[in-house]
Design a protein around this motif. Structure first.
Motif, mmCIF file in Angstrom:
data_model
loop_
_atom_site.group_PDB
_atom_site.id
_atom_site.type_symbol
_atom_site.label_atom_id
_atom_site.label_comp_id
_atom_site.label_asym_id
_atom_site.label_seq_id
_atom_site.Cartn_x
_atom_site.Cartn_y
_atom_site.Cartn_z
ATOM 1 N N HIS A 133 56.024 48.823 3.824
ATOM 2 C CA HIS A 133 56.034 48.019 5.040
ATOM 3 C C HIS A 133 54.634 47.451 5.298
ATOM 4 O O HIS A 133 53.621 48.045 4.923
ATOM 5 N N GLU A 134 54.567 46.305 5.966
ATOM 6 C CA GLU A 134 53.279 45.632 6.201
ATOM 7 C C GLU A 134 52.279 46.513 6.947
ATOM 8 O O GLU A 134 51.077 46.493 6.647
ATOM 9 N N GLN A 135 52.738 47.310 7.931
ATOM 10 C CA GLN A 135 51.815 48.176 8.656
ATOM 11 C C GLN A 135 51.274 49.289 7.771
ATOM 12 O O GLN A 135 50.105 49.673 7.879
ATOM 13 N N ASP A 136 52.111 49.808 6.870
ATOM 14 C CA ASP A 136 51.646 50.839 5.932
ATOM 15 C C ASP A 136 50.629 50.242 4.956
ATOM 16 O O ASP A 136 49.604 50.870 4.649
ATOM 17 N N ARG A 137 50.914 49.043 4.472
ATOM 18 C CA ARG A 137 49.963 48.391 3.561
ATOM 19 C C ARG A 137 48.626 48.115 4.272
ATOM 20 O O ARG A 137 47.553 48.303 3.702
ATOM 21 N N ALA A 138 48.708 47.673 5.524
ATOM 22 C CA ALA A 138 47.490 47.391 6.291
ATOM 23 C C ALA A 138 46.678 48.664 6.521
ATOM 24 O O ALA A 138 45.450 48.663 6.394
ATOM 25 N N LYS A 139 47.352 49.755 6.862
ATOM 26 C CA LYS A 139 46.648 51.023 7.101
ATOM 27 C C LYS A 139 45.962 51.516 5.837
ATOM 28 O O LYS A 139 44.826 52.006 5.872
ATOM 29 N N MET A 140 46.663 51.433 4.700
ATOM 30 C CA MET A 140 46.057 51.873 3.441
ATOM 31 C C MET A 140 44.780 51.081 3.150
ATOM 32 O O MET A 140 43.757 51.647 2.768
ATOM 33 N N LEU A 141 44.817 49.764 3.364
ATOM 34 C CA LEU A 141 43.624 48.943 3.141
ATOM 35 C C LEU A 141 42.506 49.309 4.114
ATOM 36 O O LEU A 141 41.329 49.329 3.758
ATOM 37 N N PHE A 169 49.074 43.266 -1.733
ATOM 38 C CA PHE A 169 48.581 44.638 -1.809
ATOM 39 C C PHE A 169 49.720 45.636 -1.528
ATOM 40 O O PHE A 169 49.616 46.498 -0.663
ATOM 41 N N ASP A 170 50.782 45.497 -2.322
ATOM 42 C CA ASP A 170 51.995 46.290 -2.067
ATOM 43 C C ASP A 170 51.822 47.739 -2.497
ATOM 44 O O ASP A 170 51.960 48.653 -1.682
ATOM 45 N N LEU A 171 51.501 47.951 -3.766
ATOM 46 C CA LEU A 171 51.184 49.303 -4.247
ATOM 47 C C LEU A 171 49.704 49.312 -4.637
ATOM 48 O O LEU A 171 49.327 48.733 -5.656
ATOM 49 N N LEU A 172 48.878 49.947 -3.832
ATOM 50 C CA LEU A 172 47.432 49.934 -4.089
ATOM 51 C C LEU A 172 47.100 50.710 -5.355
ATOM 52 O O LEU A 172 47.627 51.800 -5.593
ATOM 53 N N HIS A 173 46.195 50.149 -6.162
ATOM 54 C CA HIS A 173 45.775 50.816 -7.398
ATOM 55 C C HIS A 173 44.291 50.548 -7.624
ATOM 56 O O HIS A 173 43.642 49.825 -6.827
ATOM 57 N N PHE A 189 41.715 52.081 5.270
ATOM 58 C CA PHE A 189 41.058 53.349 4.939
ATOM 59 C C PHE A 189 39.853 53.149 4.030
ATOM 60 O O PHE A 189 38.998 54.026 3.923
ATOM 61 N N PHE A 190 39.778 51.987 3.329
ATOM 62 C CA PHE A 190 38.598 51.699 2.506
ATOM 63 C C PHE A 190 37.405 51.414 3.413
ATOM 64 O O PHE A 190 37.488 50.554 4.301
ATOM 65 N N GLU A 191 36.278 52.084 3.195
ATOM 66 C CA GLU A 191 35.086 51.873 4.024
ATOM 67 C C GLU A 191 34.561 50.452 3.886
ATOM 68 O O GLU A 191 34.004 49.888 4.834
ATOM 69 N N PHE A 192 34.757 49.835 2.718
ATOM 70 C CA PHE A 192 34.214 48.496 2.495
ATOM 71 C C PHE A 192 35.114 47.389 3.044
ATOM 72 O O PHE A 192 34.777 46.209 2.948
ATOM 73 N N VAL A 193 36.253 47.735 3.618
ATOM 74 C CA VAL A 193 37.124 46.758 4.272
ATOM 75 C C VAL A 193 36.847 46.790 5.771
ATOM 76 O O VAL A 193 36.899 47.841 6.396
ATOM 77 N N ASP A 194 36.562 45.639 6.376
ATOM 78 C CA ASP A 194 36.190 45.579 7.788
ATOM 79 C C ASP A 194 37.312 45.097 8.687
ATOM 80 O O ASP A 194 37.324 45.404 9.880
ATOM 81 N N ALA A 195 38.248 44.329 8.167
ATOM 82 C CA ALA A 195 39.373 43.874 8.978
ATOM 83 C C ALA A 195 40.532 43.471 8.069
ATOM 84 O O ALA A 195 40.317 42.934 6.974
ATOM 85 N N VAL A 196 41.760 43.745 8.543
ATOM 86 C CA VAL A 196 42.981 43.333 7.851
ATOM 87 C C VAL A 196 43.782 42.497 8.845
ATOM 88 O O VAL A 196 44.132 42.967 9.925
ATOM 89 N N ILE A 197 44.081 41.255 8.472
ATOM 90 C CA ILE A 197 44.820 40.345 9.359
ATOM 91 C C ILE A 197 46.151 40.000 8.696
ATOM 92 O O ILE A 197 46.181 39.447 7.590
ATOM 93 N N ILE A 198 47.233 40.329 9.348
ATOM 94 C CA ILE A 198 48.575 40.081 8.815
ATOM 95 C C ILE A 198 49.010 38.660 9.185
ATOM 96 O O ILE A 198 48.937 38.262 10.346
ATOM 97 N N PHE A 199 49.452 37.881 8.167
ATOM 98 C CA PHE A 199 49.903 36.509 8.437
ATOM 99 C C PHE A 199 51.296 36.298 7.842
ATOM 100 O O PHE A 199 51.683 36.947 6.856
ATOM 101 N N ASP A 245 28.542 40.567 4.258
ATOM 102 C CA ASP A 245 28.417 41.688 5.199
ATOM 103 C C ASP A 245 29.762 42.237 5.678
ATOM 104 O O ASP A 245 29.921 43.434 5.834
ATOM 105 N N LYS A 246 30.719 41.348 5.978
ATOM 106 C CA LYS A 246 32.007 41.767 6.518
ATOM 107 C C LYS A 246 33.132 41.208 5.658
ATOM 108 O O LYS A 246 33.205 40.008 5.420
ATOM 109 N N LEU A 247 34.025 42.114 5.223
ATOM 110 C CA LEU A 247 35.146 41.721 4.373
ATOM 111 C C LEU A 247 36.434 41.699 5.177
ATOM 112 O O LEU A 247 36.858 42.722 5.720
ATOM 113 N N ILE A 248 37.058 40.516 5.267
ATOM 114 C CA ILE A 248 38.352 40.344 5.927
ATOM 115 C C ILE A 248 39.416 40.130 4.867
ATOM 116 O O ILE A 248 39.250 39.299 3.967
ATOM 117 N N ILE A 249 40.514 40.880 4.986
ATOM 118 C CA ILE A 249 41.654 40.705 4.082
ATOM 119 C C ILE A 249 42.790 40.044 4.842
ATOM 120 O O ILE A 249 43.231 40.545 5.881
#
Length: 486
Positions: A409-417, A366-370, A419-429, A385-389
């Motif tokens: 950067h990974e933190q910027d990509r995580a923050k952008m994701l 999810f480098d450049l969101l589109h 912001f979507f209401e339908f995203v419930d958690a972003v886990i960086i691995f 019910d809950k969407l984890i990325i």
């Protein structure tokens, strides 16, 4: 249907003032004497409390009515009192709060009064003035006439039976209420007492605590999920209940339905006094169900309200603005805390599991969101019910895509994701694949985008179901980068 907090807040604010609830049960008066305990009496080996302040509050079914008024509902109350000063004080307090007291009967008995003596934050003595006399046939007939007339002139959204075992909630009265309520499709919430549950047969929801459940069974029930679930299912079927909600002290609550059991962890941070907490649960539950909020969400809100009450000293009624403020706080906190490392998401996952939420997992750079990403993720969320990325870290992306990636950067990509209401958690691995992450999450639905076959998807063995979603044609991060650089 699970509503989000914004929907619940909006319905609360738009519907609560018109929500009308009928409370039936054992009304009582709570008296509190506050003072200091510094010495032992020379007359007997008992403490001496130097009285500083005395207050009276509504108790029992009257406290349930009081809770509903503070939430913003219109309330009618039925019960029985004696011909004494306690009756005068009780009726005066109820009328002052705008509670309809036309269903309060006067009989040859004492008005139930509970007197508590408190030193500091510690209750040192309680005295009860009461007569546990079952309501007479004449009293039942008088109630039924009042009840039928009341429902003929007003529409009620919920009925609460608050049984404290003082005699008002006898068999014929309860069954008459339940029969009429079912015919008129009014939900009935019952706070039970004693071992005669035949009178509650056919209720929408009954809300025992662990002790009441043990009393009914005739022996102690362990406060474990297995014991609570097994006995809860048995009771629900035996008494033809739609739901059984068991309050379990520090273990929270368990909601037993026909096809599903949900456990709700306690939300209280500090417990000063559990007085009236059960009243808070049933009143909040009645208000929420009366406004048409689904039972699971109504229980969640009742759990939040109970968490507020046990942090107060004495009987306390949660106010509408207080509860809304708490809901808004939880909503804001949920929006902010969506980003996790691969090592600190387990508590979040456990909470969702305890609430019976279906977990969806997908992964990517999810480098450049589109628009292709957004459409894919929105479609994925609709599968549960809950969407984890699972989000590849910067080092992971470099190994997969080359030294010039990622662009963001990974933190910027995580923050952008996030912001979507339908995203419930972003886990960086950090790994090249999310295999370890999937093995720890064990999602209900594992989602992959593209032309994969289900048997080719990494981590498929740890998911209950694999779903392949098509990407939106014409959109990719690589093509965007090529367009920008050329």
């Amino acid at each position: 249907m699970n509503w989000n907090i914004n929907e619940i807040i909006q319905r609360f604010q738009s519907k609560i003032k018109s929500c009308r609830v009928l409370v039936i049960g054992d009304v009582m008066l709570d008296q509190y004497y506050f003072g200091e305990m510094k010495r032992i009496s020379p007359e007997a080996p008992v403490p001496v409390v130097n009285l500083k302040e005395a207050t009276q509050t509504l108790g029992g079914a009257a406290n349930v009515a009081n809770n509903l008024v503070h939430l913003g509902c219109k309330v009618s109350l039925a019960g029985v009192v004696g011909r004494d000063k306690g009756r005068d004080d009780l009726v005066e307090m109820l009328s002052f709060k705008g509670i309809d007291v036309s269903g309060i009967q006067t009989d040859d008995r004492s008005t139930t009064i509970k007197t508590r003596i408190i030193s500091g934050n510690q209750q040192v003595l309680r005295m009860d003035q009461e007569e546990n006399v079952e309501l007479s046939d004449a009293g039942v007939h008088k109630f039924e006439e009042w009840f039928v007339h009341l429902l003929s002139i007003e529409k009620y959204d919920a009925i609460i039976i608050s049984d404290y075992g003082k005699g008002f909630c006898q068999f014929e009265l309860c069954q008459s209420v339940l029969f009429t309520a079912k015919r008129k499709e009014i939900p009935v919430i019952i706070d039970p007492k004693g071992d005669n549950w035949d009178k509650y047969r056919g209720a929408t929801i009954v809300t025992p605590n662990l002790k009441e459940l043990s009393d009914l069974r005739g022996k102690d029930i362990p406060n474990s999920n297995q014991a609570i679930h097994n006995y809860g299912k048995e009771l629900r079927r035996k008494y033809d209940l739609d739901y059984l909600l068991i309050t379990r002290s520090e273990q929270g609550m368990s909601l037993v339905g026909e096809n599903q059991i949900n456990d709700f962890p306690t939300l209280a941070k500090e417990v000063f006094d559990v007085s009236g907490a059960g009243d808070t649960v049933v009143s909040t539950l009645g208000a929420m169900m009366g406004m048409g909020i689904p039972v699971q969400d109504a229980v969640k809100i009742s759990n939040i309200a109970a968490g507020i009450v046990v942090g107060k000293l004495g009987t306390y009624a949660v106010k509408d603005v207080e509860l809304i403020s708490k809901l808004e706080f939880l909503n804001d906190r949920r929006k902010i805390n969506k980003i996790f490392s691969a090592n600190n998401f387990q508590a979040l996952l456990d909470g969702w599991r305890n609430n019976g939420e279906r977990i969806i997992f997908t992964n990517g750079c999810f480098d450049l969101l589109h628009i292709g990403h957004a459409t894919y993720l929105k479609n994925a969320k609709e599968l549960g019910d809950k969407l984890i990325i699972g989000l590849n870290s910067d080092q992971s992306v470099k190994r997969l895509k080359g030294i010039n990636r990622p662009v963001n950067h990974e933190q910027d990509r995580a923050k952008m994701l996030s912001f979507f209401e339908f995203v419930d958690a972003v886990i960086i691995f950090d790994e090249d694949t999310p295999l370890r992450l999937i093995s720890e999450i064990r999602p209900d639905v594992l989602v992959k985008g593209g032309d994969y076959r289900a048997e080719e998807v990494v981590g498929k063995e740890y998911a209950k179901k694999v779903k392949i979603l098509s990407f939106v044609d014409g959109y990719s991060t690589t093509s965007l980068i090529e367009r920008i650089t050329n």
